[in-house]
Every structure is written in structure tokens, then in C-alpha cells.
Design an enzyme around this catalytic site. Structure first.
Site, PDB file in Angstrom:
ATOM      1  N   ASP A  66      -1.741  -0.423   6.013  1.00  0.00           N
ATOM      2  CA  ASP A  66      -1.913   0.432   7.138  1.00  0.00           C
ATOM      3  C   ASP A  66      -3.818   0.394   7.781  1.00  0.00           C
ATOM      4  O   ASP A  66      -3.671   1.291   8.409  1.00  0.00           O
ATOM      5  CB  ASP A  66      -1.384   1.859   7.489  1.00  0.00           C
ATOM      6  CG  ASP A  66      -2.410   2.810   6.306  1.00  0.00           C
ATOM      7  OD1 ASP A  66      -2.462   2.146   4.988  1.00  0.00           O
ATOM      8  OD2 ASP A  66      -2.384   3.961   7.112  1.00  0.00           O
ATOM      9  N   SER A  84      -4.877   5.352  -3.597  1.00  0.00           N
ATOM     10  CA  SER A  84      -5.228   7.117  -4.135  1.00  0.00           C
ATOM     11  C   SER A  84      -4.475   7.206  -6.235  1.00  0.00           C
ATOM     12  O   SER A  84      -4.013   6.173  -6.145  1.00  0.00           O
ATOM     13  CB  SER A  84      -3.284   7.347  -3.817  1.00  0.00           C
ATOM     14  OG  SER A  84      -3.762   8.560  -4.035  1.00  0.00           O
ATOM     15  N   ARG A 136     -11.100   8.960  -2.540  1.00  0.00           N
ATOM     16  CA  ARG A 136     -11.531  10.052  -2.548  1.00  0.00           C
ATOM     17  C   ARG A 136     -13.002  11.043  -2.130  1.00  0.00           C
ATOM     18  O   ARG A 136     -13.158  11.254  -1.489  1.00  0.00           O
ATOM     19  CB  ARG A 136     -11.008  10.944  -3.768  1.00  0.00           C
ATOM     20  CG  ARG A 136     -10.932  12.253  -2.662  1.00  0.00           C
ATOM     21  CD  ARG A 136     -10.667  12.843  -4.292  1.00  0.00           C
ATOM     22  NE  ARG A 136      -9.449  12.475  -5.207  1.00  0.00           N
ATOM     23  CZ  ARG A 136      -8.408  12.743  -6.096  1.00  0.00           C
ATOM     24  NH1 ARG A 136      -9.055  13.519  -7.494  1.00  0.00           N
ATOM     25  NH2 ARG A 136      -7.659  12.212  -6.792  1.00  0.00           N
ATOM     26  N   ASP A 192       0.262   5.254   0.806  1.00  0.00           N
ATOM     27  CA  ASP A 192       0.440   6.242   2.222  1.00  0.00           C
ATOM     28  C   ASP A 192      -0.176   5.404   3.154  1.00  0.00           C
ATOM     29  O   ASP A 192      -1.129   4.759   3.930  1.00  0.00           O
ATOM     30  CB  ASP A 192      -1.037   6.537   2.254  1.00  0.00           C
ATOM     31  CG  ASP A 192      -1.128   7.789   0.914  1.00  0.00           C
ATOM     32  OD1 ASP A 192      -0.360   8.165   0.320  1.00  0.00           O
ATOM     33  OD2 ASP A 192      -2.172   8.292   0.227  1.00  0.00           O
ATOM     34  N   ASP A 213       0.993  -0.856  -0.255  1.00  0.00           N
ATOM     35  CA  ASP A 213      -0.041   0.178  -0.177  1.00  0.00           C
ATOM     36  C   ASP A 213       0.744   1.061   0.211  1.00  0.00           C
ATOM     37  O   ASP A 213       2.549   1.061   0.553  1.00  0.00           O
ATOM     38  CB  ASP A 213      -0.948  -0.510   1.274  1.00  0.00           C
ATOM     39  CG  ASP A 213      -1.560   0.932   1.671  1.00  0.00           C
ATOM     40  OD1 ASP A 213      -2.258   1.497   0.553  1.00  0.00           O
ATOM     41  OD2 ASP A 213      -1.878   1.677   2.505  1.00  0.00           O
ATOM     42  N   GLY A 251      -7.216   4.719   3.903  1.00  0.00           N
ATOM     43  CA  GLY A 251      -7.684   3.346   2.699  1.00  0.00           C
ATOM     44  C   GLY A 251      -8.654   4.218   1.557  1.00  0.00           C
ATOM     45  O   GLY A 251      -8.837   3.111   1.025  1.00  0.00           O
ATOM     46  N   ASN A 273      -3.069   9.392  -7.012  1.00  0.00           N
ATOM     47  CA  ASN A 273      -1.870  10.321  -6.712  1.00  0.00           C
ATOM     48  C   ASN A 273      -0.671   9.465  -6.352  1.00  0.00           C
ATOM     49  O   ASN A 273       0.653  10.710  -6.994  1.00  0.00           O
ATOM     50  CB  ASN A 273      -1.789  11.265  -6.016  1.00  0.00           C
ATOM     51  CG  ASN A 273      -3.049  12.355  -6.004  1.00  0.00           C
ATOM     52  OD1 ASN A 273      -3.299  13.540  -7.125  1.00  0.00           O
ATOM     53  ND2 ASN A 273      -4.064  12.702  -5.900  1.00  0.00           N
TER      54      ASN A 273
END
Ligand code: B16
Ligand code: MG
Length: 218
Positions: A167, A113, A46, A8, A6, A43, A115
């Protein structure tokens, strides 16, 4: 063997930037937003993150306004990402990637994400991964296993030879639903993972082999 990371919360912490961006959008629209609520967005995509914020504030908006908020939030977040440098890579990540490379493992990113590529490039890590699967490539967010299954498929690996580092609880559930071994990372208590490390510092390939994967290494 394939290690799927993962992004972030495992490779880098962008929590603070998500927090600042969501807070400015929430306040501009007369809603409250705090760090506790920000944790619940780990996780989560958006769009679903905004839905959680709206539900928390018992508010609803027209679709057009929702799309505008999502665009503004991302604009602010992308501005803040300009601050990222390789020094933001979390402890142990570079070392573990090096050990996996020496041991001949494949490495992938499985992130919600949109991004992810930009973040990896800012960190100087993009070329260290054999494939990057992110929010742009999937229709179903974690806990759906799609993001991890797509990573395994792209690299022609069976799920039972994959280890996922996550996470977020939704990510742990996604890894398990994919039939993969789930390794938790971070301070937040995660359920159902085979093992949880506070950071990846000191984690070795031997540690991972000892997790007793169902597949090739038994
Ligand atoms: P974006 P991960 C997730 O990344 C973040 O944890 C989550 O907070 C964010 O809302 C989501 O990506 C979508 O991010 O707005 O950049 O598309 O943990 O799955 O790597
Ligand atoms: Mg995460």
C-alpha cells in the site's frame, strides 16, 4: 509461486493507531502532527518516521530523548493494538489466502513493523503464512528490497516468481528493486505497480496469473 503481503495497509489498517500514538508523543514534545503527515509514514520504519516528524517541525533532540520518544510511541501503539480483532482483517484477505492455499502458492509477510507477529496473532492469521519477515529481521528499510528478498530466500523462491502486495510507494519500489511483480493495494495512488486494487476483495489467483510474471507461469 510466492505471494508476499505487506501488513499494515494490506492485511489490516493500523493507521489510526499509529496516528494516535504519534500525535500524543508529538504534542507532549511541543510538535504538531496531523493526518497528512501520518500518511507519509506508511511503510516507513519507526525511527525514520520520527525523523520525518522532527524535520516537519524543524526540531532536533538528543539521542537519549529520541530513544525515549520511540519507546513511548511504541508503548502507546501496543496498548492501542489490544483493540484489534479478526474483524479488522481487510476485505478479501481471507478469501485470497484461501484461494492461494488451494492453488499451492506459498505465502509470506514482508513488513517494516517490529510488531508484525503480535498483530498477526491478534488477527488469528499468524499460522496462515509460511514465513514472516519484519522490521526485526532487516537492516535496511523499504525502498530497499531486503525485506522481500529475505522472504523469498527463506522459502527458496526466485524473485521472478514472487508477487508483492503493497500500500506504500516505498514498498512498491522495494518490490521492483527485488525483481518482483508489484501489486498496489488501497486508495492512495501508487506509481510503477503492474496493477492496483482498491481492496483485495474479488481478486483471484487467475487475476494474478494474468499479470504475466516474468518467471515460471509464462
Ligand atoms: P512499528 P508495513 C509499517 O508497516 C507501517 O506502515 C508504518 O507506519 C510503521 O511506522 C512501520 O511499519 C514500523 O512499525 O513501529 O510497529 O515497528 O506497512 O510495512 O506493514
Ligand atoms: Mg503498508
Amino acid at each position: 509461486m510466492l505471494a508476499i503481503f505487506d501488513l499494515d495497509g494490506v492485511i489490516v489498517t493500523t493507521d489510526e493507531y499509529h496516528y494516535q500514538a504519534w500525535k500524543s508523543i508529538a504534542e507532549k514534545n511541543g510538535m504538531t502532527f496531523d493526518r497528512e503527515l501520518n500518511h507519509k509514514l506508511r511503510g516507513v520504519s519507526r525511527r525514520e518516521s520520527l525523523e520525518i516528524i522532527l524535520a516537519h517541525n524543524s526540531r532536533s533532540f538528543a539521542e537519549e530523548e529520541i530513544l525515549k520518544m520511540l519507546e513511548e510511541k511504541n508503548g502507546r501503539y501496543v496498548e492501542l493494538l489490544e483493540n484489534l480483532t479478526p474483524s479488522d482483517i481487510l476485505p478479501g484477505v481471507n478469501e485470497l489466502l484461501g484461494s492461494l492455499e488451494s492453488a499451492g502458492w506459498l505465502k509470506a509477510i514482508g513488513s517494516s513493523s517490529k510488531n508484525a507477529t503480535a498483530i498477526l496473532k491478534k488477527l488469528g492469521l499468524f499460522d496462515r503464512f509460511d514465513t514472516v519477515v519484519d522490521g526485526n529481521h532487516i537492516s535496511n528499510s523499504k525502498p530497499d528490497p531486503e525485506v522481500f528478498l529475505l522472504g523469498a530466500e527463506k522459502l527458496s523462491q526466485n524473485p521472478d516468481t514472487c508477487i508483492v502486495f503493497e500500500d506504500a510507494q516505498a514498498g512498491i519500489e522495494a518490490a521492483l528493486a527485488a525483481g518482483m511483480t508489484a501489486v498496489g493495494v488501497g486508495d492512495l495512488k501508487l506509481d510503477n505497480c503492474t496493477v492496483q486494487y482498491r481492496t483485495l476483495e474479488g481478486v483471484t489467483v487467475s487475476d494474478l496469473l494474468r499479470l504475466n510474471l516474468k518467471g515460471a507461469i509464462n
